[in-house]
Design a protein around this motif. Structure first.
Motif, mmCIF file in Angstrom:
data_model
loop_
_atom_site.group_PDB
_atom_site.id
_atom_site.type_symbol
_atom_site.label_atom_id
_atom_site.label_comp_id
_atom_site.label_asym_id
_atom_site.label_seq_id
_atom_site.Cartn_x
_atom_site.Cartn_y
_atom_site.Cartn_z
ATOM 1 N N PHE A 174 0.862 -1.174 0.000
ATOM 2 C CA PHE A 174 0.000 0.000 0.000
ATOM 3 C C PHE A 174 0.903 1.231 0.000
ATOM 4 O O PHE A 174 1.980 1.208 0.609
ATOM 5 N N PRO A 175 0.493 2.297 -0.686
ATOM 6 C CA PRO A 175 1.351 3.485 -0.762
ATOM 7 C C PRO A 175 1.773 3.996 0.609
ATOM 8 O O PRO A 175 0.984 4.017 1.557
ATOM 9 N N PHE A 176 3.019 4.401 0.706
ATOM 10 C CA PHE A 176 3.576 4.965 1.937
ATOM 11 C C PHE A 176 4.707 5.899 1.548
ATOM 12 O O PHE A 176 5.524 5.568 0.691
ATOM 13 N N VAL A 177 4.728 7.068 2.159
ATOM 14 C CA VAL A 177 5.757 8.055 1.849
ATOM 15 C C VAL A 177 6.518 8.385 3.130
ATOM 16 O O VAL A 177 6.009 9.121 3.986
ATOM 17 N N PRO A 178 7.722 7.841 3.330
ATOM 18 C CA PRO A 178 8.486 8.170 4.540
ATOM 19 C C PRO A 178 8.924 9.623 4.522
ATOM 20 O O PRO A 178 9.500 10.103 3.538
ATOM 21 N N THR A 179 8.616 10.338 5.590
ATOM 22 C CA THR A 179 8.971 11.757 5.659
ATOM 23 C C THR A 179 9.962 12.066 6.759
ATOM 24 O O THR A 179 10.436 13.190 6.873
ATOM 25 N N GLU A 210 -2.632 8.158 -5.698
ATOM 26 C CA GLU A 210 -2.302 6.736 -5.742
ATOM 27 C C GLU A 210 -2.897 6.013 -4.541
ATOM 28 O O GLU A 210 -3.410 4.893 -4.662
ATOM 29 N N ALA A 211 -2.827 6.648 -3.367
ATOM 30 C CA ALA A 211 -3.374 6.034 -2.163
ATOM 31 C C ALA A 211 -4.888 5.866 -2.264
ATOM 32 O O ALA A 211 -5.443 4.836 -1.862
ATOM 33 N N GLU A 212 -5.572 6.873 -2.800
ATOM 34 C CA GLU A 212 -7.023 6.779 -2.963
ATOM 35 C C GLU A 212 -7.385 5.642 -3.913
ATOM 36 O O GLU A 212 -8.316 4.872 -3.661
ATOM 37 N N THR A 213 -6.645 5.514 -5.013
ATOM 38 C CA THR A 213 -6.896 4.437 -5.974
ATOM 39 C C THR A 213 -6.679 3.076 -5.331
ATOM 40 O O THR A 213 -7.492 2.151 -5.485
ATOM 41 N N SER A 214 -5.595 2.938 -4.583
ATOM 42 C CA SER A 214 -5.302 1.671 -3.917
ATOM 43 C C SER A 214 -6.371 1.315 -2.893
ATOM 44 O O SER A 214 -6.773 0.156 -2.764
ATOM 45 N N ALA A 215 -6.834 2.322 -2.143
ATOM 46 C CA ALA A 215 -7.855 2.079 -1.126
ATOM 47 C C ALA A 215 -9.160 1.619 -1.764
ATOM 48 O O ALA A 215 -9.838 0.715 -1.242
ATOM 49 N N ARG A 216 -9.517 2.201 -2.909
ATOM 50 C CA ARG A 216 -10.760 1.804 -3.577
ATOM 51 C C ARG A 216 -10.667 0.385 -4.132
ATOM 52 O O ARG A 216 -11.677 -0.311 -4.259
#
Length: 248
Positions: A174-179, A210-216
């Motif tokens: 699932f998308p993840f962006v380390p900050t 991308e996160a919204e698409t993956s969640a759907r």
């Protein structure tokens, strides 16, 4: 009746814009919410009781090592919160924050990070896992904790993925962006799931789409993005600031 979502009264005081965004989204989807007095910070998931698959509430001791030098931020559920909710959960002296407890959809399994061992040095590991399994009415699966390690070191994400797979569970990327630092900006999995809707944290960055698409693709429920960037910069997102109360 829908299950109310409880949120600290500190949230709209400390983060008025993000709180209003969240409250508007909840109201637009007929999700009732209520504000809790007496909390020491906004991260209510950590100190509120854990609900098992059968609906039993278990209140754990909340003395996390990350707040050892900040006792003024430790909320005592039994003293500070329980009287206003008229709840009578089972109390355990095990030191465990609710953010470290994730049930499988069926409630038959529960993921807990290995930080629980360092937080409870007086317990032999096997005895601790057994007692947690009895309390939570589920098979306890231990996975690695972040422990402030850089995500690029030690292949941490792959370690967690392998640990989940070793437990016999499917691991979905699932998308993840380390900050870096304490910020939770980019932590899309810290969502709030209700009976009909998944409220997905977004942050005004390019990976949001991308996160919204993956969640759907992952959930059959409606996905509602909620921008809480200011809150996330302090280390938590929608799951951290919410707790599902008993049915109204």
């Amino acid at each position: 009746m829908s299950t109310p979502i409880y949120i600290s009264t500190l949230l709209p005081r400390q983060y008025p814009s993000d709180a209003e965004t969240l409250f508007t989204a909840l109201a637009a989807h007929d999700v009732p919410y209520a504000l809790l007095d007496g909390t020491r910070d906004v991260w209510v998931r950590d100190f509120m009781p854990v609900r098992t698959g059968s609906g039993k509430l278990v209140s754990f001791r909340y003395e996390p090592s990350y707040l050892r030098d900040c006792p003024e931020l430790r909320t005592d559920f039994l003293r500070d919160i329980a009287p206003q909710l008229a709840l009578t959960p089972l109390y355990s002296d095990i030191n465990l924050d609710g953010g470290n407890v994730v049930f499988s959809p069926s409630g038959a399994r529960v993921l807990i990070s290995d930080r629980v061992f360092s937080e409870n040095p007086e317990y032999p590991s096997a005895a601790l896992v057994h007692e947690l399994s009895e309390l939570l009415e589920a098979e306890v699966l231990i996975i690695p904790s972040l422990c402030n390690r850089p995500l690029s070191s030690c292949g941490f994400e792959q370690q967690v993925k392998r640990a989940v797979q070793d437990c016999g569970l499917d691991a979905v990327d699932f998308p993840f962006v380390p900050t870096g630092g304490v910020s939770a900006v980019g932590c899309y999995l810290n969502y709030l799931e209700t009976e009909r809707v998944v409220f997905l944290p977004v942050f005004g960055i390019e990976q949001d789409a991308e996160a919204e698409t993956s969640a759907r693709q992952l959930f059959s429920k409606e996905i509602v993005p909620v921008n809480i960037r200011e809150i996330a910069q302090q280390g938590g997102c929608l799951n951290c600031i919410s707790w599902e109360g008993p049915h109204a």
